[in-house]
Motif scaffolding. Structure first.
Motif, PDB file in Angstrom:
ATOM      1  N   TYR A 269      65.229  28.461  93.572  1.00  0.00           N
ATOM      2  CA  TYR A 269      64.684  27.539  92.898  1.00  0.00           C
ATOM      3  C   TYR A 269      63.299  27.572  92.614  1.00  0.00           C
ATOM      4  O   TYR A 269      62.672  28.439  93.270  1.00  0.00           O
ATOM      5  CB  TYR A 269      65.169  26.675  93.952  1.00  0.00           C
ATOM      6  N   ASP A 270      63.537  26.486  91.533  1.00  0.00           N
ATOM      7  CA  ASP A 270      61.409  26.243  91.261  1.00  0.00           C
ATOM      8  C   ASP A 270      61.015  25.814  92.305  1.00  0.00           C
ATOM      9  O   ASP A 270      61.082  24.850  93.473  1.00  0.00           O
ATOM     10  CB  ASP A 270      61.255  25.563  90.226  1.00  0.00           C
ATOM     11  N   TYR A 271      59.957  26.019  92.312  1.00  0.00           N
ATOM     12  CA  TYR A 271      59.214  26.143  93.746  1.00  0.00           C
ATOM     13  C   TYR A 271      58.208  24.045  93.949  1.00  0.00           C
ATOM     14  O   TYR A 271      58.116  23.956  95.222  1.00  0.00           O
ATOM     15  CB  TYR A 271      57.857  26.835  94.102  1.00  0.00           C
ATOM     16  N   THR A 272      58.118  23.402  92.229  1.00  0.00           N
ATOM     17  CA  THR A 272      57.603  22.374  91.910  1.00  0.00           C
ATOM     18  C   THR A 272      58.142  21.329  92.570  1.00  0.00           C
ATOM     19  O   THR A 272      58.535  20.915  93.062  1.00  0.00           O
ATOM     20  CB  THR A 272      56.878  22.637  91.033  1.00  0.00           C
ATOM     21  N   THR A 273      60.299  21.674  92.288  1.00  0.00           N
ATOM     22  CA  THR A 273      60.973  20.658  91.638  1.00  0.00           C
ATOM     23  C   THR A 273      62.185  20.581  92.372  1.00  0.00           C
ATOM     24  O   THR A 273      62.638  20.053  93.083  1.00  0.00           O
ATOM     25  CB  THR A 273      61.694  20.570  90.105  1.00  0.00           C
ATOM     26  N   GLN A 313      69.676  20.008  92.774  1.00  0.00           N
ATOM     27  CA  GLN A 313      68.056  20.301  94.046  1.00  0.00           C
ATOM     28  C   GLN A 313      68.775  21.027  95.504  1.00  0.00           C
ATOM     29  O   GLN A 313      69.184  20.596  95.998  1.00  0.00           O
ATOM     30  CB  GLN A 313      67.625  18.680  94.695  1.00  0.00           C
ATOM     31  N   LEU A 314      67.563  22.207  95.693  1.00  0.00           N
ATOM     32  CA  LEU A 314      68.435  22.903  97.207  1.00  0.00           C
ATOM     33  C   LEU A 314      67.454  22.126  98.092  1.00  0.00           C
ATOM     34  O   LEU A 314      68.472  22.800  99.310  1.00  0.00           O
ATOM     35  CB  LEU A 314      67.703  24.187  96.079  1.00  0.00           C
ATOM     36  N   MET A 315      66.613  22.585  98.011  1.00  0.00           N
ATOM     37  CA  MET A 315      65.572  22.406  99.209  1.00  0.00           C
ATOM     38  C   MET A 315      64.999  20.735  98.873  1.00  0.00           C
ATOM     39  O   MET A 315      65.565  20.171  98.251  1.00  0.00           O
ATOM     40  CB  MET A 315      64.572  23.317  99.346  1.00  0.00           C
TER      41      MET A 315
END
Length: 347
Positions: A269-273, A313-315
């Motif tokens: 996943y993207d650390y920002t989004t 969204q994963l996180m």
């Protein structure tokens, strides 16, 4: 570093919560549409007159005697060298089933004694370590690289290591013995297709580990192919004695690929989004397109369906700013082991 509330186990720098590479040949294909490399299939399908085939000149009782002798040697051996020597000399006299059993004895010895072997090489004299550092070596070092070592003691050390079927690796300034699967592949023409394909799976991971120090060393597409290769083995050979080890590799590859186990330096996943990485999504799409009937593809589809409800969204972050899986994603991951069990054949 990303933290989760899930129970975690750390292996090879990877935190774990809670069929080969596609080829053009057809001889290794199964209903997944995945095949093993033609070189391995060729080694496993020798003509009937080849060594290792049961015949009047190579009776079954001789094979049984060979296996008994090897088991006695393995039981009393302090290193793998006498086991490797016996196999090298006698495997051509064995039928295919016995040849497989001989390699299994070797692999069992490695698994049983790796900690002892590791301790031995961790305790190498300081002078020998310094001598090894004197040379610009390509790591890991095998018997072929040993020729570049000028010091007699250091060179002999590598050659002795090779005789036991190991090569010398270097990780964070520490020597470590690594199983040299090139040595086992040399016995390919006497082995079954099952054993050849198992050794190739191990060889690929040994030659290029998929992850190290918390990051992927291969692409997402290559990670998918390793999962598919392992899955193909499990689909074709559910009763193989190597099934548990291949399942271990399959679970590791698949969990990292799907994001249930994460390499902190290479996230899905993207650390920002906190949404699914675009490169990973593209890899998912290619895998599902090329291998739609595989367990891997079906589980990818399940994850993507779950992400529809979370808008990709994963996180998420809790009140203390700790990173957690989204509830729907956590449920998917929690159910993943049972889903894999349901989709794979049982022995």
């Amino acid at each position: 570093m990303v933290g989760t509330t899930n129970s975690e186990e750390k292996r090879n720098g990877i935190r774990v919560s809670g069929k080969g590479i596609p080829g053009s040949g057809t001889s290794g294909n199964d209903n997944t549409g995945i095949s093993f490399s033609e070189s391995v299939i060729a080694k496993a399908t020798e003509p009937s007159g080849s060594p290792g085939v049961h015949s009047a000149e190579n009776p079954g009782f001789e094979s049984a005697t060979l296996l008994d002798q090897l088991q006695d040697i393995a039981q009393n051996a302090e290193t793998a060298t006498p086991i490797m020597d016996f196999i090298t000399v006698h495997i051509e006299k064995a039928d295919q089933k016995t040849a497989d059993a001989m390699l299994s004895e070797l692999q069992t010895f490695y698994a049983r004694n790796l900690d002892d072997v590791s301790y031995l090489y961790y305790s190498i004299e300081e002078k020998l370590i310094n001598k090894m550092y004197d040379y610009s070596l390509q790591w890991p070092v095998d018997e072929n690289a040993a020729a570049a070592i000028l010091d007699d003691e250091a060179r002999e050390f590598i050659l002795q290591l090779s005789m036991s079927g190991y090569k010398l690796g270097l990780a964070q300034g520490t020597f470590e013995p690594l199983i040299d699967y090139n040595r086992q592949m040399q016995f390919g023409k006497w082995l079954s297709e099952t054993m050849n394909q198992y050794i190739e799976i191990e060889w690929i991971e040994a030659e290029q580990p998929f992850a190290k120090d918390g990051g992927l060393l291969i692409s997402w597409d290559e990670l998918a192919q390793r999962a598919l290769r392992a899955e193909s083995f499990l689909q074709k050979y559910p009763d193989a004695s190597e099934e548990s080890r291949v399942r271990e590799l399959f679970d590791m590859y698949l969990n990292v690929y799907l994001g249930n186990a994460h390499t902190p330096n290479t996230l899905v996943y993207d650390y920002t989004t906190l949404k699914l990485n675009a490169e990973v999504r593209e890899s998912y799409g290619e895998t599902m397109k090329e291998f739609p009937d595989t367990v891997t593809a079906k589980l990818i589809a399940g994850l993507l369906e779950t992400l529809v409800s979370t808008k990709d969204q994963l996180m998420m972050k809790d009140q203390s700013n700790a990173y957690l899986f989204m509830p729907a994603v956590k449920t998917f991951y929690d159910d993943l082991p049972s889903k894999i069990d349901d989709l794979l054949p049982t022995s």
